[in-house]
Design a protein around this motif. Structure first.
Motif, PDB file in Angstrom:
ATOM      1  N   ASN A   3       0.697  -1.328   0.130  1.00  0.00           N
ATOM      2  CA  ASN A   3       0.198  -0.108   0.174  1.00  0.00           C
ATOM      3  C   ASN A   3       0.805   1.401   0.094  1.00  0.00           C
ATOM      4  O   ASN A   3       2.187   1.051   0.336  1.00  0.00           O
ATOM      5  N   THR A   4       0.053   2.259  -0.388  1.00  0.00           N
ATOM      6  CA  THR A   4       0.552   3.320  -0.587  1.00  0.00           C
ATOM      7  C   THR A   4       0.829   4.878   0.566  1.00  0.00           C
ATOM      8  O   THR A   4       0.442   5.822   0.360  1.00  0.00           O
ATOM      9  N   ILE A   5      -0.116   4.006   1.672  1.00  0.00           N
ATOM     10  CA  ILE A   5      -0.717   4.924   3.024  1.00  0.00           C
ATOM     11  C   ILE A   5      -0.005   5.603   2.984  1.00  0.00           C
ATOM     12  O   ILE A   5       0.040   7.434   3.032  1.00  0.00           O
ATOM     13  N   ARG A   6       1.516   5.214   3.449  1.00  0.00           N
ATOM     14  CA  ARG A   6       2.541   6.412   3.942  1.00  0.00           C
ATOM     15  C   ARG A   6       2.573   7.247   3.787  1.00  0.00           C
ATOM     16  O   ARG A   6       2.936   9.048   3.924  1.00  0.00           O
ATOM     17  N   VAL A   7       3.022   7.272   2.102  1.00  0.00           N
ATOM     18  CA  VAL A   7       3.419   8.161   1.282  1.00  0.00           C
ATOM     19  C   VAL A   7       1.706   8.620   0.961  1.00  0.00           C
ATOM     20  O   VAL A   7       2.495  10.257   1.150  1.00  0.00           O
ATOM     21  N   GLU A   8       1.012   9.190   0.788  1.00  0.00           N
ATOM     22  CA  GLU A   8      -0.162  10.072   0.373  1.00  0.00           C
ATOM     23  C   GLU A   8      -0.010  10.465   1.890  1.00  0.00           C
ATOM     24  O   GLU A   8      -0.911  11.401   1.305  1.00  0.00           O
ATOM     25  N   ARG A   9       0.016  10.201   3.248  1.00  0.00           N
ATOM     26  CA  ARG A   9      -0.120  10.785   3.906  1.00  0.00           C
ATOM     27  C   ARG A   9       0.746  12.124   4.455  1.00  0.00           C
ATOM     28  O   ARG A   9       0.560  13.240   4.713  1.00  0.00           O
ATOM     29  N   ALA A  10       1.799  11.898   3.669  1.00  0.00           N
ATOM     30  CA  ALA A  10       3.090  12.636   3.541  1.00  0.00           C
ATOM     31  C   ALA A  10       2.563  13.745   2.849  1.00  0.00           C
ATOM     32  O   ALA A  10       2.989  15.154   2.754  1.00  0.00           O
ATOM     33  N   ILE A  11       1.916  12.988   1.430  1.00  0.00           N
ATOM     34  CA  ILE A  11       1.228  14.171   0.662  1.00  0.00           C
ATOM     35  C   ILE A  11       0.822  15.497   0.764  1.00  0.00           C
ATOM     36  O   ILE A  11       0.502  15.984   0.991  1.00  0.00           O
ATOM     37  N   LYS A  12      -0.683  14.723   2.238  1.00  0.00           N
ATOM     38  CA  LYS A  12      -1.697  15.921   2.535  1.00  0.00           C
ATOM     39  C   LYS A  12      -0.595  15.841   3.711  1.00  0.00           C
ATOM     40  O   LYS A  12      -1.709  16.772   4.384  1.00  0.00           O
ATOM     41  N   ASP A  13       0.020  15.330   4.315  1.00  0.00           N
ATOM     42  CA  ASP A  13       1.003  15.826   5.799  1.00  0.00           C
ATOM     43  C   ASP A  13      -0.768  15.610   6.903  1.00  0.00           C
ATOM     44  O   ASP A  13      -0.490  16.260   7.458  1.00  0.00           O
ATOM     45  N   ILE A  14      -0.583  14.456   6.917  1.00  0.00           N
ATOM     46  CA  ILE A  14      -1.534  13.923   8.330  1.00  0.00           C
ATOM     47  C   ILE A  14      -1.222  13.144   8.955  1.00  0.00           C
ATOM     48  O   ILE A  14      -0.361  12.235   8.418  1.00  0.00           O
TER      49      ILE A  14
END
Length: 66
Positions: A3-14
């Motif tokens: 999954n890419t959840i960590r990357v997606e969280r970083a993009i949204k800064d959450i």
């Protein structure tokens, strides 16, 4: 399942906690999914994809079975 959840969280800064609250699970659940130690239910996977406004397949990827 990758999954890419960590990357997606970083993009949204959450944080994991912010995502967890948004999809109604614990922070530990998000951590386990990111670490590939837990495969989310279909409903949870869909909630996560919807939160990031991305297709399910861009967040989660099935790994090839040996």
């Amino acid at each position: 399942m990758k999954n890419t959840i960590r990357v997606e969280r970083a993009i949204k800064d959450i944080t994991q906690a912010t995502l967890a609250e948004a999809v109604q699970v614990s922070r530990q659940t998000i951590n386990a999914i990111e670490a590939n130690k837990y495969v989310p239910s279909t409903v949870l996977a869909l909630k996560i994809a919807r939160y990031f406004e991305k297709p399910l397949e861009s967040i989660f990827e099935l790994e090839a079975e040996d």
